[in-house]
Design a protein around this motif. Structure first.
Motif, PDB file in Angstrom:
ATOM      1  N   TYR A 235       0.846  -1.199   0.000  1.00 51.18           N
ATOM      2  CA  TYR A 235       0.000   0.000   0.000  1.00 51.18           C
ATOM      3  C   TYR A 235       0.886   1.256   0.000  1.00 51.18           C
ATOM      4  N   LEU A 236       1.954   1.191   0.775  1.00 52.27           N
ATOM      5  CA  LEU A 236       2.903   2.319   0.809  1.00 52.27           C
ATOM      6  C   LEU A 236       3.487   2.533  -0.592  1.00 52.27           C
ATOM      7  N   SER A 237       3.864   1.434  -1.216  1.00 49.88           N
ATOM      8  CA  SER A 237       4.438   1.508  -2.561  1.00 49.88           C
ATOM      9  C   SER A 237       3.437   2.127  -3.552  1.00 49.88           C
ATOM     10  N   ALA A 238       2.154   1.783  -3.393  1.00 46.65           N
ATOM     11  CA  ALA A 238       1.125   2.356  -4.280  1.00 46.65           C
ATOM     12  C   ALA A 238       1.021   3.871  -4.072  1.00 46.65           C
ATOM     13  N   LEU A 239       1.088   4.305  -2.823  1.00 46.44           N
ATOM     14  CA  LEU A 239       1.021   5.748  -2.541  1.00 46.44           C
ATOM     15  C   LEU A 239       2.249   6.467  -3.100  1.00 46.44           C
ATOM     16  N   ILE A 240       3.387   5.794  -3.013  1.00 48.17           N
ATOM     17  CA  ILE A 240       4.615   6.384  -3.574  1.00 48.17           C
ATOM     18  C   ILE A 240       4.474   6.510  -5.089  1.00 48.17           C
ATOM     19  N   GLN A 241       3.843   5.531  -5.706  1.00 51.65           N
ATOM     20  CA  GLN A 241       3.658   5.633  -7.162  1.00 51.65           C
ATOM     21  C   GLN A 241       2.720   6.770  -7.545  1.00 51.65           C
ATOM     22  N   VAL A 242       1.733   7.037  -6.710  1.00 53.94           N
ATOM     23  CA  VAL A 242       0.878   8.208  -6.943  1.00 53.94           C
ATOM     24  C   VAL A 242       1.753   9.469  -6.910  1.00 53.94           C
ATOM     25  N   ALA A 243       2.601   9.550  -5.885  1.00 55.31           N
ATOM     26  CA  ALA A 243       3.475  10.723  -5.754  1.00 55.31           C
ATOM     27  C   ALA A 243       4.461  10.808  -6.922  1.00 55.31           C
ATOM     28  N   ASP A 244       4.917   9.657  -7.428  1.00 54.80           N
ATOM     29  CA  ASP A 244       5.783   9.646  -8.625  1.00 54.80           C
ATOM     30  C   ASP A 244       5.069  10.316  -9.795  1.00 54.80           C
ATOM     31  N   ILE A 245       3.846   9.860 -10.028  1.00 49.78           N
ATOM     32  CA  ILE A 245       3.117  10.329 -11.220  1.00 49.78           C
ATOM     33  C   ILE A 245       2.825  11.831 -11.121  1.00 49.78           C
ATOM     34  N   LEU A 246       2.712  12.325  -9.885  1.00 45.35           N
ATOM     35  CA  LEU A 246       2.427  13.754  -9.714  1.00 45.35           C
ATOM     36  C   LEU A 246       3.697  14.588  -9.516  1.00 45.35           C
ATOM     37  N   LEU A 247       4.860  13.931  -9.492  1.00 47.01           N
ATOM     38  CA  LEU A 247       6.116  14.682  -9.281  1.00 47.01           C
ATOM     39  C   LEU A 247       6.357  15.777 -10.325  1.00 47.01           C
ATOM     40  N   PRO A 248       6.080  15.528 -11.610  1.00 45.81           N
ATOM     41  CA  PRO A 248       6.323  16.602 -12.600  1.00 45.81           C
ATOM     42  C   PRO A 248       5.536  17.880 -12.298  1.00 45.81           C
ATOM     43  N   GLN A 249       4.468  17.771 -11.462  1.00 48.79           N
ATOM     44  CA  GLN A 249       3.651  18.953 -11.166  1.00 48.79           C
ATOM     45  C   GLN A 249       4.081  19.635  -9.860  1.00 48.79           C
ATOM     46  N   HIS A 250       5.150  19.141  -9.273  1.00 50.25           N
ATOM     47  CA  HIS A 250       5.688  19.765  -8.061  1.00 50.25           C
ATOM     48  C   HIS A 250       6.197  21.161  -8.404  1.00 50.25           C
ATOM     49  N   GLU A 251       6.100  22.073  -7.428  1.00 44.84           N
ATOM     50  CA  GLU A 251       6.524  23.464  -7.723  1.00 44.84           C
ATOM     51  C   GLU A 251       7.999  23.528  -8.143  1.00 44.84           C
ATOM     52  N   ASP A 252       8.823  22.610  -7.640  1.00 45.79           N
ATOM     53  CA  ASP A 252      10.245  22.611  -8.022  1.00 45.79           C
ATOM     54  C   ASP A 252      10.444  22.313  -9.510  1.00 45.79           C
ATOM     55  N   PHE A 253       9.423  21.704 -10.143  1.00 43.12           N
ATOM     56  CA  PHE A 253       9.522  21.395 -11.581  1.00 43.12           C
ATOM     57  C   PHE A 253       8.578  22.272 -12.392  1.00 43.12           C
ATOM     58  N   GLY A 254       8.206  23.399 -11.823  1.00 47.50           N
ATOM     59  CA  GLY A 254       7.407  24.368 -12.582  1.00 47.50           C
ATOM     60  C   GLY A 254       5.910  24.292 -12.325  1.00 47.50           C
ATOM     61  N   GLY A 255       5.477  23.431 -11.380  1.00 49.10           N
ATOM     62  CA  GLY A 255       4.064  23.399 -10.993  1.00 49.10           C
ATOM     63  C   GLY A 255       3.195  22.601 -11.952  1.00 49.10           C
ATOM     64  N   PRO A 256       1.859  22.758 -11.799  1.00 50.95           N
ATOM     65  CA  PRO A 256       0.908  21.918 -12.550  1.00 50.95           C
ATOM     66  C   PRO A 256       1.125  21.965 -14.060  1.00 50.95           C
ATOM     67  N   LYS A 257       1.033  20.812 -14.654  1.00 57.32           N
ATOM     68  CA  LYS A 257       1.178  20.716 -16.120  1.00 57.32           C
ATOM     69  C   LYS A 257       0.543  19.406 -16.603  1.00 57.32           C
ATOM     70  N   PRO A 258       0.103  19.367 -17.850  1.00 59.37           N
ATOM     71  CA  PRO A 258      -0.382  18.086 -18.386  1.00 59.37           C
ATOM     72  C   PRO A 258       0.746  17.054 -18.338  1.00 59.37           C
TER      73      PRO A 258
END
Ligand code: SF4
Length: 371
Positions: free
Chosen positions: A181-204
């Motif tokens: 379950y932890l691994s699944a949550l980490i994968q969610v965070a992986d998929i949303l990493l490109p939208q992190h503010e450090d990478f320029g914020g929300p994007k398709p």
């Protein structure tokens, strides 16, 4: 451009159609004319479904930034199934100079799922990254990272964990140990990493993956909606490809039985032997095959030709027609596929050799990175 060949995978297509209906995956066919160009996976319906891809195609058309993210568990050498994911990442990266690519080395998943130590994952990662480089990834526009070394992913996984009940996780993933379950949550965070503010914020963002990853995508899209107010997420899109059947004809290629699977490190001569032993759609006798024709839709050899070995659509169609008309027998067809496979692997391994030092330095950098 329409998919030019579809009957060859009729049995599996029937399964995939049912699966699309049950889970609400959209067919990719209607969007093909929006791509600046197509690769053989899209042309041939091997990449067949999507969720939410319009936002990414809008970004490509409008020359706006978008992200491509996928990851592969570093639990061994890439096999032909991993090659599809790798080539899909590279394809989506190549569609626009505004793309940003993220490649996740899923070492936490390798630990939780396979009990593989992180150190071992780091070793496999060098080999996997060398494969990606040899297949053509633009490494200067790619962020390679380990899940275990990316605190932004860990922190977001912790944020997402609040409010997710065990019942929800069990409904999506079945009864598992907490690590899964932890691994699944980490994968969610992986998929949303490109939208992190450090990478320029929300994007398709588009995630090219095998259809077996759909539960992660649905879960991620749900959480992206849930946390939209906090982070402004745009729901990530996914493009799904079919699972590579094993050489023995089972549904999914895996490394458990080496003779059922071809890895990109296989000795080319051994790989050719594996092709010669692969499951075909041939008839019991040559006489029957001449009379009734072969069944490329059932045939793993035809799948190898379509997925990896024949780029020219007209040539593939010729093989399909010769097979179904009975003009082509399996011995001759397999010999050709075996030779093509050996040549493809030789060429890939020659290129890969040149990228090993670069792959090592990319992995070392990812291992020492602190944020
Ligand atoms: Fe498969 Fe080729 Fe035999 Fe047709 S002729 S069933 S494509 S191996």
């Amino acid at each position: 451009m329409a998919t030019i060949i579809s009957p060859w995978s009729s049995e599996l297509v029937a399964d995939y159609e049912r699966l699309m209906k049950v889970f609400g995956v959209e067919p990719l066919n209607g969007l093909l004319n929006r791509f600046p160009r197509l690769n053989r996976y899209l042309r041939r319906g091997i990449a067949f479904g999507h969720r939410g891809l319009n936002v990414v195609l809008d970004a490509i058309e409008q020359g706006k930034e978008y992200a491509v993210l996928s990851g592969i568990k570093p639990a061994g050498e890439f096999h032909l199934g991993s090659k599809i994911t790798a080539e899909q990442i590279i394809f989506f990266q190549s569609l626009s100079p505004r793309s940003k690519t993220f490649y996740c080395i899923a070492d936490i998943e390798a630990w939780e799922d396979n009990g593989q130590p992180l150190k071992k994952s780091a070793e496999y990662a060098i080999d996997n990254v060398a494969d990606l480089l040899a297949l053509g990834i633009d490494y200067k526009r790619t962020y390679f990272y380990f899940q275990s070394r990316e605190p932004r992913v860990m922190r977001r996984a912790a944020v997402f964990a609040r409010g997710i009940s065990i019942d929800t996780m069990t409904a999506i993933y079945g009864k598992q140990h907490i690590g899964m379950y932890l691994s699944a949550l980490i994968q969610v965070a992986d998929i949303l990493l490109p939208q992190h503010e450090d990478f320029g914020g929300p994007k398709p963002t588009v995630v090219p993956v095998g259809i077996d990853q759909d539960p992660h995508i649905r879960f991620t899209r749900d959480l992206a909606r849930k946390y939209k107010n906090m982070y402004g997420f745009i729901e990530p899109a996914a493009v799904y490809h079919k699972l590579h059947r094993s050489l023995l004809g089972e549904k999914k290629m895996s490394k458990r039985d080496p003779m059922s699977c071809i890895t990109l490190n296989d000795d080319p001569e051994l790989a050719a032997k594996k092709v010669m032993r692969a499951y075909t759609g041939g008839r019991e006798t040559a006489e029957l095959q001449r009379k009734l024709g072969g069944q490329p839709g059932k045939c793993v050899v035809f799948e190898l030709l379509a997925y990896h070995l024949i780029e020219d659509d007209k040539e593939l169609q010729r093989i399909y027609d010769a097979c179904t008309s009975g003009a082509l027998l399996c011995g001759e067809c397999k010999r050709r596929a075996a030779e093509l496979m050996a040549n493809m692997l030789k060429e890939h391994q020659r290129k890969k050799q040149k990228f090993l030092d670069l792959a090592r330095s990319i992995v070392e950098e990812a291992l020492t990175r602190t944020v």
